[in-house]
Write a protein that holds these residues in place. Sequence first.
Motif, PDB file in Angstrom:
ATOM      1  N   VAL A  25      -0.808 -17.622   3.370  1.00  0.00           N
ATOM      2  CA  VAL A  25      -1.957 -16.742   3.156  1.00  0.00           C
ATOM      3  C   VAL A  25      -1.465 -15.329   3.475  1.00  0.00           C
ATOM      4  O   VAL A  25      -0.819 -15.111   4.503  1.00  0.00           O
ATOM      5  CB  VAL A  25      -3.121 -17.114   4.101  1.00  0.00           C
ATOM      6  N   TYR A  26      -1.759 -14.376   2.596  1.00  0.00           N
ATOM      7  CA  TYR A  26      -1.260 -13.003   2.770  1.00  0.00           C
ATOM      8  C   TYR A  26      -2.413 -12.066   3.090  1.00  0.00           C
ATOM      9  O   TYR A  26      -3.448 -12.083   2.422  1.00  0.00           O
ATOM     10  CB  TYR A  26      -0.526 -12.543   1.507  1.00  0.00           C
ATOM     11  N   LEU A  27      -2.192 -11.226   4.110  1.00  0.00           N
ATOM     12  CA  LEU A  27      -3.231 -10.333   4.619  1.00  0.00           C
ATOM     13  C   LEU A  27      -2.674  -8.915   4.713  1.00  0.00           C
ATOM     14  O   LEU A  27      -1.571  -8.704   5.230  1.00  0.00           O
ATOM     15  CB  LEU A  27      -3.655 -10.823   6.016  1.00  0.00           C
ATOM     16  N   ALA A  65      -0.787 -11.640  -5.470  1.00  0.00           N
ATOM     17  CA  ALA A  65       0.485 -12.346  -5.613  1.00  0.00           C
ATOM     18  C   ALA A  65       0.849 -12.404  -7.092  1.00  0.00           C
ATOM     19  O   ALA A  65       0.045 -12.834  -7.929  1.00  0.00           O
ATOM     20  CB  ALA A  65       0.365 -13.759  -5.049  1.00  0.00           C
ATOM     21  N   VAL A  66       2.056 -11.927  -7.427  1.00  0.00           N
ATOM     22  CA  VAL A  66       2.531 -11.905  -8.819  1.00  0.00           C
ATOM     23  C   VAL A  66       3.995 -12.308  -8.845  1.00  0.00           C
ATOM     24  O   VAL A  66       4.833 -11.599  -8.284  1.00  0.00           O
ATOM     25  CB  VAL A  66       2.407 -10.490  -9.436  1.00  0.00           C
ATOM     26  N   ASP A  67       4.319 -13.421  -9.483  1.00  0.00           N
ATOM     27  CA  ASP A  67       5.724 -13.765  -9.750  1.00  0.00           C
ATOM     28  C   ASP A  67       6.622 -13.609  -8.517  1.00  0.00           C
ATOM     29  O   ASP A  67       7.648 -12.921  -8.579  1.00  0.00           O
ATOM     30  CB  ASP A  67       6.273 -12.834 -10.853  1.00  0.00           C
ATOM     31  N   GLY A  68       6.254 -14.205  -7.416  1.00  0.00           N
ATOM     32  CA  GLY A  68       7.114 -14.163  -6.223  1.00  0.00           C
ATOM     33  C   GLY A  68       6.999 -12.884  -5.423  1.00  0.00           C
ATOM     34  O   GLY A  68       7.769 -12.668  -4.493  1.00  0.00           O
ATOM     35  N   LYS A  69       6.057 -12.023  -5.791  1.00  0.00           N
ATOM     36  CA  LYS A  69       5.878 -10.772  -5.055  1.00  0.00           C
ATOM     37  C   LYS A  69       4.436 -10.649  -4.562  1.00  0.00           C
ATOM     38  O   LYS A  69       3.515 -11.187  -5.165  1.00  0.00           O
ATOM     39  CB  LYS A  69       6.205  -9.570  -5.956  1.00  0.00           C
ATOM     40  N   ILE A  70       4.278  -9.923  -3.454  1.00  0.00           N
ATOM     41  CA  ILE A  70       2.954  -9.614  -2.911  1.00  0.00           C
ATOM     42  C   ILE A  70       2.760  -8.115  -3.088  1.00  0.00           C
ATOM     43  O   ILE A  70       3.543  -7.318  -2.568  1.00  0.00           O
ATOM     44  CB  ILE A  70       2.871 -10.000  -1.416  1.00  0.00           C
ATOM     45  N   VAL A  71       1.718  -7.731  -3.846  1.00  0.00           N
ATOM     46  CA  VAL A  71       1.505  -6.319  -4.176  1.00  0.00           C
ATOM     47  C   VAL A  71       0.270  -5.813  -3.435  1.00  0.00           C
ATOM     48  O   VAL A  71      -0.778  -6.469  -3.431  1.00  0.00           O
ATOM     49  CB  VAL A  71       1.318  -6.136  -5.701  1.00  0.00           C
ATOM     50  N   VAL A  72       0.426  -4.649  -2.787  1.00  0.00           N
ATOM     51  CA  VAL A  72      -0.713  -3.997  -2.122  1.00  0.00           C
ATOM     52  C   VAL A  72      -0.692  -2.506  -2.461  1.00  0.00           C
ATOM     53  O   VAL A  72       0.346  -1.940  -2.803  1.00  0.00           O
ATOM     54  CB  VAL A  72      -0.685  -4.164  -0.577  1.00  0.00           C
ATOM     55  N   ASP A  83      -0.423   8.533  -1.621  1.00  0.00           N
ATOM     56  CA  ASP A  83      -0.609   7.085  -1.684  1.00  0.00           C
ATOM     57  C   ASP A  83       0.388   6.401  -2.607  1.00  0.00           C
ATOM     58  O   ASP A  83       1.069   7.052  -3.392  1.00  0.00           O
ATOM     59  CB  ASP A  83      -2.048   6.775  -2.066  1.00  0.00           C
ATOM     60  N   PHE A  84       0.466   5.082  -2.463  1.00  0.00           N
ATOM     61  CA  PHE A  84       1.445   4.315  -3.243  1.00  0.00           C
ATOM     62  C   PHE A  84       1.027   2.854  -3.355  1.00  0.00           C
ATOM     63  O   PHE A  84       0.142   2.379  -2.645  1.00  0.00           O
ATOM     64  CB  PHE A  84       2.840   4.419  -2.601  1.00  0.00           C
ATOM     65  N   ILE A  85       1.706   2.189  -4.292  1.00  0.00           N
ATOM     66  CA  ILE A  85       1.578   0.742  -4.490  1.00  0.00           C
ATOM     67  C   ILE A  85       2.947   0.160  -4.158  1.00  0.00           C
ATOM     68  O   ILE A  85       3.973   0.737  -4.529  1.00  0.00           O
ATOM     69  CB  ILE A  85       1.186   0.423  -5.952  1.00  0.00           C
ATOM     70  N   VAL A  86       2.973  -0.953  -3.439  1.00  0.00           N
ATOM     71  CA  VAL A  86       4.258  -1.518  -3.033  1.00  0.00           C
ATOM     72  C   VAL A  86       4.262  -3.022  -3.299  1.00  0.00           C
ATOM     73  O   VAL A  86       3.233  -3.689  -3.170  1.00  0.00           O
ATOM     74  CB  VAL A  86       4.542  -1.174  -1.542  1.00  0.00           C
ATOM     75  N   ALA A  87       5.423  -3.528  -3.732  1.00  0.00           N
ATOM     76  CA  ALA A  87       5.601  -4.969  -3.947  1.00  0.00           C
ATOM     77  C   ALA A  87       6.604  -5.494  -2.926  1.00  0.00           C
ATOM     78  O   ALA A  87       7.690  -4.926  -2.773  1.00  0.00           O
ATOM     79  CB  ALA A  87       6.105  -5.233  -5.359  1.00  0.00           C
ATOM     80  N   LEU A  88       6.219  -6.553  -2.219  1.00  0.00           N
ATOM     81  CA  LEU A  88       7.078  -7.169  -1.206  1.00  0.00           C
ATOM     82  C   LEU A  88       7.483  -8.567  -1.668  1.00  0.00           C
ATOM     83  O   LEU A  88       6.707  -9.241  -2.363  1.00  0.00           O
ATOM     84  CB  LEU A  88       6.333  -7.269   0.133  1.00  0.00           C
ATOM     85  N   ASP A  89       8.656  -8.994  -1.279  1.00  0.00           N
ATOM     86  CA  ASP A  89       9.108 -10.347  -1.585  1.00  0.00           C
ATOM     87  C   ASP A  89       8.206 -11.342  -0.831  1.00  0.00           C
ATOM     88  O   ASP A  89       8.067 -11.251   0.389  1.00  0.00           O
ATOM     89  CB  ASP A  89      10.570 -10.499  -1.157  1.00  0.00           C
ATOM     90  N   ALA A  90       7.591 -12.276  -1.567  1.00  0.00           N
ATOM     91  CA  ALA A  90       6.621 -13.192  -0.941  1.00  0.00           C
ATOM     92  C   ALA A  90       7.259 -14.046   0.150  1.00  0.00           C
ATOM     93  O   ALA A  90       6.593 -14.415   1.122  1.00  0.00           O
ATOM     94  CB  ALA A  90       5.991 -14.080  -2.013  1.00  0.00           C
ATOM     95  N   LYS A  91       8.559 -14.344   0.006  1.00  0.00           N
ATOM     96  CA  LYS A  91       9.220 -15.231   0.989  1.00  0.00           C
ATOM     97  C   LYS A  91       9.633 -14.496   2.246  1.00  0.00           C
ATOM     98  O   LYS A  91       9.577 -15.041   3.355  1.00  0.00           O
ATOM     99  CB  LYS A  91      10.470 -15.847   0.342  1.00  0.00           C
TER     100      LYS A  91
END
Length: 444
Positions: A25-27, A65-72, A83-91
Motif C-alpha cells: 500500500v503506497y501513501l 501506480a503505473v508500470d512498476g512506478k509510484i507517481v505523486v 512544484d513537480f511530479i515525481v515517479a519512484l520505483d515501486a520496489k
Amino acid sequence: MPEKALKTVCCDVVNRGVAVYGDNVYLAALDNHVLALDGATGKVVWDQKIQDPGVGYALTVAPLAVDGKIVVGESGGEYGARDFIVALDAKTGEQVWKRYTVPAPDEKNGDTWPKGAYLHAGAPAWLTGSFDPETHTLFWGVGNPSPWLAKLRPGKNLYSDSVLALDPDTGNIKWYYQYTENDTWDYDGNNESVLANITWQGKPVKALLHVDRNGFFYALDRTTGAYLFAEPFTKVMSVTGHLPDGSPIENDAVRPDIGKSIFTCPSFLGGKNWWPIAIDESRNLAFVPTLHACMSMNGTAVSYLAGLPYLGETFEVQPEPDSDGWGEVQAIDINTGKQVWSHKSKQPWNDGMLATASGLVFSGGADGYFNAFDAKTGKILWTSPKMSSGIIGVPTSYQVDGKQYIAVLSGWGGATPIWGGMMAKDPLVAKIPRGGELHVFALP
Ligand code: CA
C-alpha cells in the motif's frame, strides 16, 4: 509528523487516499515522504523523502501506480513552491524521473515567465493523474501560478493551469493544454482527467474530459492534445470563451490589481472543485457536481518568504447573482458539452459522483442525505436516512462474495468552511457539523 510539515498545508489537513499495487500500500504524507507499507502487516517497506517539510511543499495526493512506478505530485501553489511530479520505483522507492511543472528559463516554454520567477512559480500537482494504457500516456493536472496576483508575472506562465500529457517511462511532455492563461483567479487546472470515448463531428474520438474550476466543460483529443470543445456549465466572467485553436479568451476587466477590486465568477473554489465527475459512456453522460459562487478580489503587495503564503490578493466568496442556491448536480452530454438534466441545491454540492452500469448515479449533499439519481432523468430514486454531517467523501462501490456494496464518508471540512466567505457564513453551511462516519449500503 513534524509540526512544521503542517505549517504549509493549504486548505485543511487532508489526504486523498492510497495506491494498492502488488503486495504494498503506497501513501504520500504531508511531510513530503512517500511510503510503501506491507499490505498484510502495515510494516514500512521503504520510506523516501522527496522534499523538505515546512518550506512550502506538502503531499496531499493519492499516489498512482503505473508500470512498476509510484507517481505523486507536490502541492504548494499558495506558498510559492516550484512544484513537480515525481515517479519512484515501486520496489525500492528510488527516483525514476522528476518533472518540474514550471520549465527552467533555458527549457522549452521557459520564456512564458519573467526572469527568475520560475523558482517560486507554484503550479502544483496535488490531484492524482490518469493513466491511459491505450496511448501509454499519463495525464496530470497542474494548478495555479504563484503568486496569485498575475500582474507580478506577465506571460502565459506554462504549465500552470494546464493538463500535461507525459510519457510515464521518462516524464517527458508529449503535449499540454492550458485551460487558463496567466491565471489571477486561483482556478488551478488540477481537476481530474477522465478518459472517455466520444463522438465528435460524426467520428469516434479517444477524448480527455475535464471540468475546470474556470467554469468550462472541456473535451480534448487525448492522442494529440487537440482542442475539441469547451462549454460553460456555470456562470463565467473571467474566461469567457475559446478561440478555434482552444486558446482561452479572458476578460482583462476582471483582473484585480493593487488598489483595484473586481467581482467575477466562478469563485476561486471553482465551478467544480476536485471532487470528481463520473461518466456513463453508454448513455453519453457526465455527472458534474457544480458550485454557483462568485468572488470579490483585490490586489495587495506581496514578497516571497519561504514557508509563508504567497498570494498578493484578498478575496471573498459571494453568491452568484440570480442563482437559486450554491449547488447543483448536472448531467452533461459528453459529445456536446450541453446540459441534459439538473438538480438544484441551496447548499454547495461538494461531493463526487459514482455512476453504475445499471443507470444509477450516487452522490451526497451538504444536507447529509445520500442519493441515487436516475442517470437518464435526474429523478431521485432513493435517499438515505439523514447522516450526522454533510457529505464530501467520494462514494465508492465494491463487491464481496457476489454482493455489491456502496460506501460513502459523511463529514465536513476542506476549503469550503475555511475560505468559503459568504458561502461558509450562510446558516445552511455554517451549521454543518464536522462529523466523520463511514456509511455502507448493500444492493438487494
Ligand atoms: Ca490553488
